[in-house]
Design an enzyme around this catalytic site. Sequence first.
Site, PDB file in Angstrom:
ATOM      1  N   HIS A  84      28.895  39.760  37.636  1.00 52.16           N
ATOM      2  CA  HIS A  84      29.896  39.966  36.656  1.00 52.16           C
ATOM      3  C   HIS A  84      28.321  40.772  35.664  1.00 52.16           C
ATOM      4  O   HIS A  84      29.039  41.745  35.283  1.00 52.16           O
ATOM      5  CB  HIS A  84      30.398  39.009  36.464  1.00 52.16           C
ATOM      6  CG  HIS A  84      31.161  39.139  35.051  1.00 52.16           C
ATOM      7  ND1 HIS A  84      30.958  38.036  34.509  1.00 52.16           N
ATOM      8  CD2 HIS A  84      31.323  39.994  34.948  1.00 52.16           C
ATOM      9  CE1 HIS A  84      31.649  38.387  33.120  1.00 52.16           C
ATOM     10  NE2 HIS A  84      32.066  39.368  33.658  1.00 52.16           N
ATOM     11  N   GLU A  87      27.870  44.182  36.273  1.00 54.67           N
ATOM     12  CA  GLU A  87      28.597  45.264  36.137  1.00 54.67           C
ATOM     13  C   GLU A  87      28.546  46.024  34.851  1.00 54.67           C
ATOM     14  O   GLU A  87      29.177  46.525  34.248  1.00 54.67           O
ATOM     15  CB  GLU A  87      30.324  44.524  36.660  1.00 54.67           C
ATOM     16  CG  GLU A  87      31.518  45.012  35.841  1.00 54.67           C
ATOM     17  CD  GLU A  87      32.549  43.453  35.308  1.00 54.67           C
ATOM     18  OE1 GLU A  87      32.497  43.851  33.320  1.00 54.67           O
ATOM     19  OE2 GLU A  87      32.605  43.549  35.495  1.00 54.67           O
ATOM     20  N   HIS A  88      28.290  44.656  33.579  1.00 52.60           N
ATOM     21  CA  HIS A  88      28.232  45.314  32.438  1.00 52.60           C
ATOM     22  C   HIS A  88      27.343  45.720  31.930  1.00 52.60           C
ATOM     23  O   HIS A  88      27.876  46.669  31.134  1.00 52.60           O
ATOM     24  CB  HIS A  88      28.213  43.580  31.762  1.00 52.60           C
ATOM     25  CG  HIS A  88      29.095  42.806  31.129  1.00 52.60           C
ATOM     26  ND1 HIS A  88      29.084  42.435  30.119  1.00 52.60           N
ATOM     27  CD2 HIS A  88      30.389  41.962  32.032  1.00 52.60           C
ATOM     28  CE1 HIS A  88      30.817  41.642  29.524  1.00 52.60           C
ATOM     29  NE2 HIS A  88      31.220  41.588  31.047  1.00 52.60           N
ATOM     30  N   GLU A 158      23.738  41.850  26.067  1.00 53.33           N
ATOM     31  CA  GLU A 158      24.741  41.876  27.474  1.00 53.33           C
ATOM     32  C   GLU A 158      24.972  40.927  27.545  1.00 53.33           C
ATOM     33  O   GLU A 158      26.009  39.886  27.697  1.00 53.33           O
ATOM     34  CB  GLU A 158      24.842  43.244  28.081  1.00 53.33           C
ATOM     35  CG  GLU A 158      26.222  43.067  28.592  1.00 53.33           C
ATOM     36  CD  GLU A 158      27.076  43.707  27.603  1.00 53.33           C
ATOM     37  OE1 GLU A 158      26.416  44.409  26.574  1.00 53.33           O
ATOM     38  OE2 GLU A 158      28.407  43.178  27.370  1.00 53.33           O
ATOM     39  N   GLU A 165      32.334  36.213  26.380  1.00 57.14           N
ATOM     40  CA  GLU A 165      34.244  36.110  27.671  1.00 57.14           C
ATOM     41  C   GLU A 165      34.012  34.747  27.790  1.00 57.14           C
ATOM     42  O   GLU A 165      34.903  34.652  28.074  1.00 57.14           O
ATOM     43  CB  GLU A 165      33.254  37.583  28.887  1.00 57.14           C
ATOM     44  CG  GLU A 165      34.666  37.779  29.126  1.00 57.14           C
ATOM     45  CD  GLU A 165      33.711  38.677  30.464  1.00 57.14           C
ATOM     46  OE1 GLU A 165      32.925  38.847  30.436  1.00 57.14           O
ATOM     47  OE2 GLU A 165      35.301  38.418  31.594  1.00 57.14           O
TER      48      GLU A 165
HETATM   49 ZN   LIG Z   1      33.596  40.857  31.523  1.00 60.71          ZN
END
Ligand SMILES: [Zn+2]
Length: 1014
Positions: A84, A87-88, A158, A165
């Site tokens: 994940h 992906e960011h 990030e 999140e």
């Molecule tokens: Zn995310």
Amino acid sequence: MPAFKPSPKEYLLETTTTTMPSTTLPPQPFRTPRSEFDCQYKIIKLGNGLKALLVSDTQADKAAASLDVRNGSFADGDINGIMHFLEHMLFYSSSKYPEEDAYSKFISQHGGKTNAYTANESTNYHFDVNPEHLEPALDRFAQFFIAPLISADGVEREAQAVDSEHKKNLNIDGWRRYELWKHTSNKQHVFSRFATGDFSTLIEQPTKKGLSPHSLVKEWYERHYSAGLMKLAVVGPHSLDDLEAMVVSKFSMVPADPSIKAVTVPRNAVTPDNLGKLIKVVPIKDHHTVEINFPTPVSEVEHYTAAPMHYISHLVGHEGEGSVFSLLRQKGWATGLVAGEANTSFSNQSFFMCHVDLTEEGNIHVKEVVAIIFAYIHMLKHNKDGVSEGIWGEVRGIADLKFDYRDKPSPYSMVTSLTVGMQVYEDEHLLEALHGVSLEYDASLIHQALNALVPENARIMWSSKLLEEECGEVEPVYQSKYSLSDIPQDWLDAIGSSTGSPSSTNSTIEGLAELSLPKSNPFIPQNLDMITEHSKTAEKAVDDDRKRIWHQPNPSFKTPKAVAMMHIHLNEAYATPEKAVMSKLHCLLVSDALTEVAYPASLAGLHYRLSSTAAGFMVALSGFSDALPRLMQCVLNKVLCKTIAEDRFDIMKEKLAREYRNHAFDQPYNQAVYEMAIALEAKRWHMDSYKQVLPFIGLSDLSSFISNTLFHRTWTEIFLTGNVTLESSLDLAGDLEGRLAEEEGREGALPLLPSQRTECRVVKVPAGQATVYVKPGTDPNNDNSAVMVCFQVGPDNDLQANALCELLVHVAKREAFYQLRTVEQLGYLTWCFQHSTVTVKSICFLIQSSAHSAGYLESRISAFLPVLLEKLTAMTEEEFEKHKEQLAVAKLEEPKKLREAAERSWREIDNGTLRFERQRDEVEALKDVSREQLIDFYKFHVLDHEMCRRFSVRIEATKKKEEEEGGSSNEKKEGVEQASSLEPSFKTWMGGSVHFIKDVFEWKRKQDLFASSR
Ligand SMILES: [Zn+2]
């Protein structure tokens, strides 16, 4: 007999010969909907193994692309959340475009949006953009997979975004239950691991072990991304040849390493040790639910052509007569039921689930509720028609019909679902499989799946606040309190007796004999003819003292569907908080009474929505025009009916009380939006008032309100559009009038007096000071704070102001996101947008954060405002013109679905603004706007403290944040304070005063109002 079951081949032929007369067109690689007459599909495979689907859609006014990599969080290994996180990180920069955020900036500057998500087995990236910029957008996008930089200095920042999140999900019951299913499954299986990741799993834990988080992300990229695992879909108005040339030139360079494979996982996500279990859990919101989850031996993905679970969910999830839900409703035990493939499923392991929303009474009888579900499953197995081609045929027929006339999705959502499908379905079945058209009847597979639905194979999750004392364990990631045990013997006995197991006595549950298979569906449309008349805008057909009817025949979406909007104005409906609550109760009772009718209608693609408004009742219906009047009759009969279902009153009252209580657990940013509406809409009761009056409302109060008061005087506005003639519109209106007349005696309901017509007015925020409304968060366990800052512009009848406002937000939103989220990492949810309070526009900023107080967030928004001025001033004439052009293109985008077009016109009708060509007119106004005007507009409405109308709502978490904020928030006294050390950045940009309010109603009473548009 299946009503609609033509072979796929026939459809394909018809599509290509009737609507596409040209014989030179290549055949489609799979069956396509009739409504997609303007789309051509082609599949290509590049030399590196990457497979791409090209869609040329001559009508598309956006282009879009999605790339799906067949590896997701199941590839995390020991580092929870790393896929994940990767992906960011890919969004940061690439060798070819090293500037940070270059891709997202390019897309948003050219009218598009981007996003990505990480699932168990896939990671999906997608965007859309104005079509002429597709090629450069694809060039930037492809670099994610060719040479990303994964910059070291972005890693910590990030990781904060991922952390935030995750924190925003902490108090959401859906996420908590999902994690608990994982936590109570096989610990050896990757399914049981935490997949989102947070700062601890991504940075702290690896660092402690001497690993570099930055190197880890790079390593995971190199180990799990390869061209052979990628599926790409691109949609645009370009020709197939042009799309192909673009894809070949951009994506052929994606490296291919045949040794990189998709991670496959064994089928033992749950083992016998995890089955036959009851999991009790304490939710955040006050809801009682029970869910049964079964692993099935047949994978729905592997057997998608027969889709056995689809068949079973049609029956277990049915809400018509004889269904599980119908019996549970009769008993007063349930308010909702969903059945189907569970979100815990993955490609080689399916889970079937049945989820029930329980009433208080249902919560007491939870084991009987479970027993009824098992009784129904038992009936399916043993009734000779339980698994039958007849039922399958009807399901298939409806699926065919919905497939053929489906509303075309936006390119953005279309590409995403296409790449997801391409990973698991054969090319020739792609669209059908994606849209739930089951292709073959296979009784033995259905039986195999059904046979797995037994108590020994079940996991039951029961969620209720009343279980607190029994839940001694804590799930480590979301901190849910839970307990895990075998399914108790008395539950098994109840199930055994309801399924007639020989070892037990007869069931004590009454009504089991009523369980039966659904009757054939009366709402399947028979006439699919299209009208020929077409009108560009809505036209008034009738206007008298009881009603106004608007009509717009519109066959341009090529589907035999229609939309009806109806606002019944009742001056008493919202007169006091008590009356508002009674109106709401009436709506709930009506919707409840319609369940058994509305459910088969919805299966046949007919939907209705009923809501209570500040003016009365709003009814919206949509679906196949042939059957729509039938549903409309049913809905109106119930809405206007004065007899109340007495046995349902307490249940609906309980449901409403719970809804009011649960408002306290809403996400803080949602609460900020709600409080903003309360503060600015002149006539709007607060949920707190509803909460206070509800306990005193009895059955007799509601009954007398509905019979004597509510419908005494009415005025109705109606809009009909789509595949509907003027005659049929007038017929429908006549029916309504007849129905009202019946209700009120011979002379009919009285018209509203001219003085009683409803108005919608908005508070004019005073200029000359910043007004701040601080509200403590209502959930002590939620440490997120949120702030919403609005700069009021004015009513939307000033076209140039609208154009300027939109242009400003168009430029600002990207800058705000970059500064406030990417650089400052204030919170995962960070937005700048244009907001309307009824018809009054404002420029808004909204941030939610778990790390900072709302006061601090607002000070950062204030600090950003002069930065934005610099950006605007530094913008070249050329850049400015480009922004204008991009905005104009976006505004002139045509609605893709009849419903969207209908809603756009309806807003104009309902608000009384009647500007049906608003988009075109505002684009005209935009043309004359200069850069200086935009800067002046920004200064006047946002920066100038003497002129701007600034209002903010802060939802301040009860837990104290770090010292940075000092005493800036909760204990603030009412009254005007000079901007001081408390709000440092207010001072730098405004030099003016800040007015803190505590009693929002008192404040509201003393303000001017904008004129009503209605
Ligand atoms: Zn995310």
